[in-house]
Design a protein around this motif. Structure first.
Motif, PDB file in Angstrom:
ATOM      1  N   ASN A 164     -61.699 -76.086 -50.285  1.00  9.01           N
ATOM      2  CA  ASN A 164     -62.647 -75.026 -49.939  1.00  9.01           C
ATOM      3  C   ASN A 164     -62.531 -74.740 -48.452  1.00  9.01           C
ATOM      4  O   ASN A 164     -63.130 -75.440 -47.638  1.00  9.01           O
ATOM      5  N   ILE A 205     -68.665 -84.516 -43.602  1.00 14.92           N
ATOM      6  CA  ILE A 205     -69.759 -84.255 -42.665  1.00 14.92           C
ATOM      7  C   ILE A 205     -69.541 -84.933 -41.317  1.00 14.92           C
ATOM      8  O   ILE A 205     -70.202 -84.590 -40.337  1.00 14.92           O
ATOM      9  N   THR A 252     -69.993 -84.487 -54.532  1.00 20.48           N
ATOM     10  CA  THR A 252     -69.988 -83.133 -55.085  1.00 20.48           C
ATOM     11  C   THR A 252     -70.999 -82.947 -56.211  1.00 20.48           C
ATOM     12  O   THR A 252     -71.216 -81.817 -56.660  1.00 20.48           O
ATOM     13  N   ALA A 258     -63.890 -72.780 -46.548  1.00 20.69           N
ATOM     14  CA  ALA A 258     -65.152 -72.487 -45.864  1.00 20.69           C
ATOM     15  C   ALA A 258     -65.806 -73.745 -45.313  1.00 20.69           C
ATOM     16  O   ALA A 258     -66.567 -73.671 -44.338  1.00 20.69           O
ATOM     17  N   THR A 259     -65.548 -74.890 -45.913  1.00 19.12           N
ATOM     18  CA  THR A 259     -66.163 -76.133 -45.452  1.00 19.12           C
ATOM     19  C   THR A 259     -65.150 -77.112 -44.863  1.00 19.12           C
ATOM     20  O   THR A 259     -65.533 -78.212 -44.457  1.00 19.12           O
ATOM     21  N   GLN A 295     -70.682 -78.950 -39.843  1.00 18.37           N
ATOM     22  CA  GLN A 295     -71.687 -78.172 -40.534  1.00 18.37           C
ATOM     23  C   GLN A 295     -71.489 -78.294 -42.044  1.00 18.37           C
ATOM     24  O   GLN A 295     -70.401 -78.556 -42.533  1.00 18.37           O
ATOM     25  N   GLY A 296     -72.546 -78.089 -42.773  1.00 15.64           N
ATOM     26  CA  GLY A 296     -72.461 -78.142 -44.225  1.00 15.64           C
ATOM     27  C   GLY A 296     -73.631 -78.905 -44.807  1.00 15.64           C
ATOM     28  O   GLY A 296     -74.394 -79.563 -44.101  1.00 15.64           O
TER      29      GLY A 296
END
Length: 289
Positions: free
Chosen positions: A127, A75, A250, A129-130, A43-44
């Motif tokens: 990060n 990804i 990024t 979260a990712t 996800q992302g």
């Protein structure tokens, strides 16, 4: 991901005043390939530029880069087929790969990845979260890859290097730190993370990628990266490699000019012999070219 622009920004050819074209045998030690033949696994947000080997070959021609290290993008999770295919497309004699894996990977998969040109495993944890991996995965996987002679590549923020110093110091084998340690922008080389990595460099089995200038800068011309890059090179000139971070996943918009990013190396390492070491000799040793 069909809305992602299919064409790359055009990199200008570097002028002599920008450090000239890369020397023969030069290696771009950090790129990502996004290939629509392989579906995203994690996800992302998609990258702003969904680009593959044909576009990268144009950059390689412009800068006279002849060797490449492909790093599996986030990804794709732990599906490294995109990297193996990129190595084949670029040419196995001139390309290597860095995979993303979990510690439960089968021995047969490790062997297949090695045969396909993979020489390291990356943990992108700046990060959480990712991230598709975790800190507690680093040590067990580092142990498992020792038989292959692989390295552990770490994309961490500087403060994470400080917080996990004990883990880093006990890891076996070779370590590679991404993007000039991700020191706080504008902080210069006075951060405690640099002291920790300096100690690891002194042992002779740690390397740093001089890459991702935009991740370490507050200026459009990235001039504030010079002091940090020179400090790192001064610590261990034989343990530095350069990478473009193409296609700059990024960075939004058109993305940075690749020739301008390459030209920074002439400021980071003004001596031509030092640049040759960073571009040719060091990556040949680290990646086995």
């Amino acid at each position: 991901m069909s809305s992602v622009p299919p064409t790359p920004p055009q990199a200008s050819a570097p002028a002599a005043g920008q450090g000239g074209r890369a020397p023969d045998g030069a290696c771009d030690a950090h790129i990502h390939i996004y290939d629509r033949r392989f579906p995203a696994q994690a996800q992302g947000l998609p990258p702003p530029r969904f680009l593959g080997v044909p576009e990268y070959l144009e950059l390689r021609r412009r800068l006279n880069l002849q060797r490449t290290v492909v790093v599996t993008p986030g990804i794709y999770g732990t599906d490294n087929r995109v990297t193996l295919q990129a190595i084949r497309d670029l040419g196995a004699e001139s390309a290597r790969g860095v995979a993303v894996l979990h510690p439960d990977v089968a021995e047969e998969e490790l062997d297949a990845l090695h045969a396909g040109g993979v020489r390291g495993v990356r943990f992108t944890l700046f990060n959480p979260a990712t991230a598709v991996t975790r800190f507690d995965m680093i040590e067990p996987l580092a142990q498992r890859i020792q038989r292959l002679g692989w390295h552990v590549q770490l994309h961490l923020m500087a403060q994470q290097i400080v917080e996990h110093a004990a883990l880093l110091e006990r890891l076996p084998g070779t370590l590679v730190f991404d993007h000039m340690l991700r020191l706080p922008k504008g902080s210069g080389p006075g951060h405690a993370a640099l002291d920790i990595v300096a100690g690891l460099l002194a042992r002779g089995k740690t390397w740093v990628k001089l890459s991702g200038a935009y991740l370490n800068s507050q200026r459009e011309d990235y001039a504030d990266t010079v002091v940090t890059a020179r400090a790192l090179i001064g610590l261990a000139p034989r343990r530095m490699v350069w990478g473009s971070d193409w296609p700059h996943p990024t960075e939004a918009g058109a993305g940075p000019d690749d020739a301008a990013l390459y030209a920074l190396l002439a400021q980071w390492a003004p001596d031509a012999q030092a640049r040759r070491r960073i571009l040719v000799d060091n990556p040949a040793e680290l990646y086995g070219f």
